[in-house]
Scaffold this active site. Structure first.
Site, mmCIF file in Angstrom:
data_model
loop_
_atom_site.group_PDB
_atom_site.id
_atom_site.type_symbol
_atom_site.label_atom_id
_atom_site.label_comp_id
_atom_site.label_asym_id
_atom_site.label_seq_id
_atom_site.Cartn_x
_atom_site.Cartn_y
_atom_site.Cartn_z
ATOM 1 N N HIS A 3 48.951 30.809 25.692
ATOM 2 C CA HIS A 3 48.503 30.656 27.080
ATOM 3 C C HIS A 3 47.036 30.233 27.130
ATOM 4 O O HIS A 3 46.307 30.375 26.143
ATOM 5 C CB HIS A 3 48.662 31.972 27.857
ATOM 6 N N LYS A 24 43.700 33.629 30.795
ATOM 7 C CA LYS A 24 44.702 34.685 31.006
ATOM 8 C C LYS A 24 44.115 36.045 30.628
ATOM 9 O O LYS A 24 43.507 36.202 29.577
ATOM 10 C CB LYS A 24 45.979 34.399 30.196
HETATM 11 N N1 LIG Z 1 55.818 35.332 37.071
HETATM 12 C C1 LIG Z 1 55.370 34.112 36.814
HETATM 13 O O1 LIG Z 1 56.130 33.130 36.770
HETATM 14 C C2 LIG Z 1 53.921 33.890 36.572
HETATM 15 C C3 LIG Z 1 53.071 34.953 36.619
HETATM 16 N N2 LIG Z 1 51.729 34.754 36.520
HETATM 17 C C4 LIG Z 1 50.912 35.939 36.678
HETATM 18 O O2 LIG Z 1 50.351 35.892 37.991
HETATM 19 C C5 LIG Z 1 49.057 36.504 37.994
HETATM 20 C C6 LIG Z 1 48.041 35.536 38.575
HETATM 21 O O3 LIG Z 1 47.922 34.411 37.738
HETATM 22 P P1 LIG Z 1 46.854 33.250 38.063
HETATM 23 O O4 LIG Z 1 47.112 32.668 39.414
HETATM 24 O O5 LIG Z 1 46.840 32.353 36.887
HETATM 25 O O6 LIG Z 1 45.510 34.122 38.078
HETATM 26 P P2 LIG Z 1 44.152 33.885 38.891
HETATM 27 O O7 LIG Z 1 43.143 34.803 38.297
HETATM 28 O O8 LIG Z 1 43.860 32.435 39.001
HETATM 29 O O9 LIG Z 1 44.544 34.398 40.367
HETATM 30 C C7 LIG Z 1 44.626 35.731 40.742
HETATM 31 C C8 LIG Z 1 44.006 35.852 42.120
HETATM 32 O O10 LIG Z 1 44.217 37.189 42.599
HETATM 33 C C9 LIG Z 1 42.995 37.618 43.146
HETATM 34 N N3 LIG Z 1 42.882 39.065 43.278
HETATM 35 C C10 LIG Z 1 42.164 39.961 42.518
HETATM 36 N N4 LIG Z 1 42.270 41.213 43.024
HETATM 37 C C11 LIG Z 1 43.058 41.098 44.132
HETATM 38 C C12 LIG Z 1 43.495 42.033 45.101
HETATM 39 N N5 LIG Z 1 43.166 43.335 45.036
HETATM 40 N N6 LIG Z 1 44.284 41.603 46.119
HETATM 41 C C13 LIG Z 1 44.632 40.302 46.213
HETATM 42 N N7 LIG Z 1 44.222 39.347 45.332
HETATM 43 C C14 LIG Z 1 43.448 39.750 44.304
HETATM 44 C C15 LIG Z 1 41.947 37.034 42.224
HETATM 45 O O11 LIG Z 1 40.663 37.076 42.811
HETATM 46 P P3 LIG Z 1 39.361 37.241 41.836
HETATM 47 O O12 LIG Z 1 39.299 35.963 41.070
HETATM 48 O O13 LIG Z 1 38.253 37.460 42.806
HETATM 49 O O14 LIG Z 1 39.637 38.448 40.960
HETATM 50 C C16 LIG Z 1 42.491 35.623 42.084
HETATM 51 O O15 LIG Z 1 42.101 34.794 43.156
HETATM 52 C C17 LIG Z 1 48.795 36.922 36.556
HETATM 53 O O16 LIG Z 1 49.188 38.266 36.397
HETATM 54 C C18 LIG Z 1 49.728 36.023 35.741
HETATM 55 O O17 LIG Z 1 50.077 36.572 34.496
HETATM 56 C C19 LIG Z 1 51.182 33.529 36.362
HETATM 57 C C20 LIG Z 1 51.981 32.434 36.284
HETATM 58 C C21 LIG Z 1 53.421 32.523 36.354
HETATM 59 O O1 LIG Z 2 49.176 33.964 33.218
HETATM 60 C C1 LIG Z 2 49.928 32.965 33.144
HETATM 61 O O2 LIG Z 2 49.505 31.808 33.203
HETATM 62 C C2 LIG Z 2 51.373 33.199 32.987
HETATM 63 N N1 LIG Z 2 51.790 34.437 33.012
HETATM 64 C C3 LIG Z 2 53.139 34.875 32.993
HETATM 65 C C4 LIG Z 2 53.357 35.861 31.858
HETATM 66 O O3 LIG Z 2 52.460 36.658 31.560
HETATM 67 O O4 LIG Z 2 54.460 35.879 31.302
HETATM 68 C C5 LIG Z 2 54.132 33.751 33.045
HETATM 69 C C6 LIG Z 2 53.695 32.438 32.480
HETATM 70 O O5 LIG Z 2 53.911 32.450 31.104
HETATM 71 C C7 LIG Z 2 52.286 32.058 32.848
#
Ligand SMILES: NC(=O)C1=CN([C@@H]2O[C@H](COP(=O)(O)OP(=O)(O)OC[C@H]3O[C@@H](n4cnc5c(N)ncnc54)[C@H](OP(=O)(O)O)[C@@H]3O)[C@@H](O)[C@H]2O)C=CC1
Ligand SMILES: O=C(O)C1=N[C@H](C(=O)O)C[C@H](O)C1
Length: 265
Positions: A157, A161
Site C-alpha cells: 500500500h 496508509k
Molecule cells: N474498505 C475499503 O474498500 C477501503 C478502506 N479504506 C480505509 O478507509 C480509511 C480512510 O482511507 P483514506 O481515505 O485513504 O484516508 P485519509 O486519511 O485520506 O482520509 C480519512 C479522512 O478522515 C478524516 N477524519 C479523521 N478523524 C475523523 C473523525 N473523527 N470524523 C470524521 N472524519 C475524520 C481525516 O481527517 P484528518 O486528515 O484531519 O485526520 C481524513 O480527512 C482507512 O481506514 C483505509 O484503510 C481505504 C480504501 C478502501
Molecule cells: O488504506 C487503503 O488505501 C486501503 N485500505 C483497505 C485495507 O486496509 O484493506 C482497503 C484497500 O486495500 C485500500
C-alpha cells in the site's frame, strides 16, 4: 424516481473525495451531508468544490446536521471517526457502511453490537474483485487443507496508509485460519527464527509511493507454489463498491450485512 440521500464521513480524505465525485455522477444518489474531523484544513469548505465537481452547497461539518436526514452514511475515516458516526447512526437509526480499517478488537465488538439497532455493512474492501477473491481463497484453502501447504500473505500500500497490515490482508488470514486451522499469524520474520512450521500464516506489509492496494496470497508446498493476486489501479474500484453498498443498505432493517449480500456472492 427519488434519489437516495447519503452522507459521507471522512469527506476530506482520499476516499471521501472520490466517493463524492463519483456519487455526483450517479443519478440514483444525492449527497446531503459531508463530515470530517474539525481539525482538517478543508473543514468548512464546500464538499463538491473540494472533490472537484463544483459547488454543491454542502459545507464540511464535524457532526451530522439535525436538519439533514440521510438514508445511509458511508464511512471512510479513522477508527475513532467510525466510532463517532456509529453513535450518531445508532441514535438516529441510520444505516451505516463502515469501510474504515484498523479498528481494535473492542471497537469491532461495539460495531457488531450496533447491528441490533440499525443496518450495518462492514467490509475491509469494497472492491468487487477482492470480495470474489475472498471466496476463491476460501475454496483454495478447503482444497489444500491438510496437504502440507505454507500460506503467506503479502500486501502493498501507499506510504500514507496508517494501519498495518491492511484490513483486507487480515480478512484473508481469518478466512484461511477458519478453513485450514493455523493457530497463529507471524508478522514478518527476523533473526534465527528456525524452520517454518506449517501451523502459521506469514504476514508481510509493504509500504511505498502511491500504491492503492495489492494483495498476494501464496500457497506453497514442496515443488510448487500458487499465488492468488489482486492489484488495484485506482481508488475508484473501492468507491464504486461503496456507493453500490450504500444503495443496497438504504431502507434495510437493523442487522449485519456484507459485500457478499450486495454482490450476490
Ligand atoms: N474498505 C475499503 O474498500 C477501503 C478502506 N479504506 C480505509 O478507509 C480509511 C480512510 O482511507 P483514506 O481515505 O485513504 O484516508 P485519509 O486519511 O485520506 O482520509 C480519512 C479522512 O478522515 C478524516 N477524519 C479523521 N478523524 C475523523 C473523525 N473523527 N470524523 C470524521 N472524519 C475524520 C481525516 O481527517 P484528518 O486528515 O484531519 O485526520 C481524513 O480527512 C482507512 O481506514 C483505509 O484503510 C481505504 C480504501 C478502501
Ligand atoms: O488504506 C487503503 O488505501 C486501503 N485500505 C483497505 C485495507 O486496509 O484493506 C482497503 C484497500 O486495500 C485500500
Amino acid at each position: 424516481m427519488s434519489k437516495i440521500r447519503y452522507a459521507m464521513n471522512g469527506a476530506c480524505g482520499r476516499m471521501g473525495q472520490r466517493i463524492i465525485a463519483l456519487g455526483h455522477e450517479d443519478h440514483g444518489l444525492s449527497l446531503v451531508a459531508a463530515l470530517d474531523s474539525g481539525k482538517h484544513p478543508a473543514f468548512g469548505k464546500d464538499a463538491g468544490e473540494l472533490a472537484g465537481v463544483g459547488k454543491l452547497e454542502i459545507p464540511i461539518t464535524s457532526e451530522l446536521p439535525f436538519d439533514q436526514h440521510p438514508e445511509v452514511v458511508i464511512d471512510f475515516s479513522t477508527p475513532e471517526g467510525s466510532m463517532e458516526i456509529l453513535k450518531t447512526c445508532v441514535a438516529r437509526k441510520i444505516p451505516l457502511v463502515v469501510a474504515t480499517t484498523g479498528h481494535s478488537a473492542e471497537q469491532k465488538r461495539e460495531i457488531e453490537a450496533a447491528a441490533h439497532a440499525t443496518a450495518l455493512l462492514l467490509s475491509p474492501s469494497m472492491s468487487l474483485v477482492v470480495n470474489l477473491l475472498f471466496k476463491l481463497v476460501q475454496q483454495a484453502s478447503q482444497a489444500l487443507m491438510g496437504k502440507g501447504f505454507d500460506v503467506e500473505i503479502i500486501e502493498r500500500h501507499h506510504r500514507m496508509k496508517k494501519d498495518s497490515p491492511s484490513g483486507t490482508a487480515m480478512q484473508f488470514a481469518r478466512i484461511i485460519q477458519e478453513t485450514m486451522g493455523q493457530s497463529k499469524i507471524v508478522h514478518g520474520r527476523e533473526g534465527i527464527v528456525g524452520e517454518r512450521p506449517l501451523d502459521e500464516i506469514g504476514m508481510h506489509a509493504i509500504r511505498g509511493g502511491d500504491n492503492v492496494g495489492e494483495h498476494t496470497i501464496m500457497f506453497s508446498a514442496l515443488g510448487e507454489t500458487m499465488e492468488l493476486i489482486h492489484k488495484g489501479y485506482s481508488r475508484d474500484s473501492y468507491a464504486r463498491g461503496a456507493l453500490l453498498a450504500a444503495k443496497f443498505l438504504a431502507g434495510k432493517p437493523a442487522g449485519r450485512y456484507t459485500m457478499y449480500d450486495v454482490l450476490g456472492l
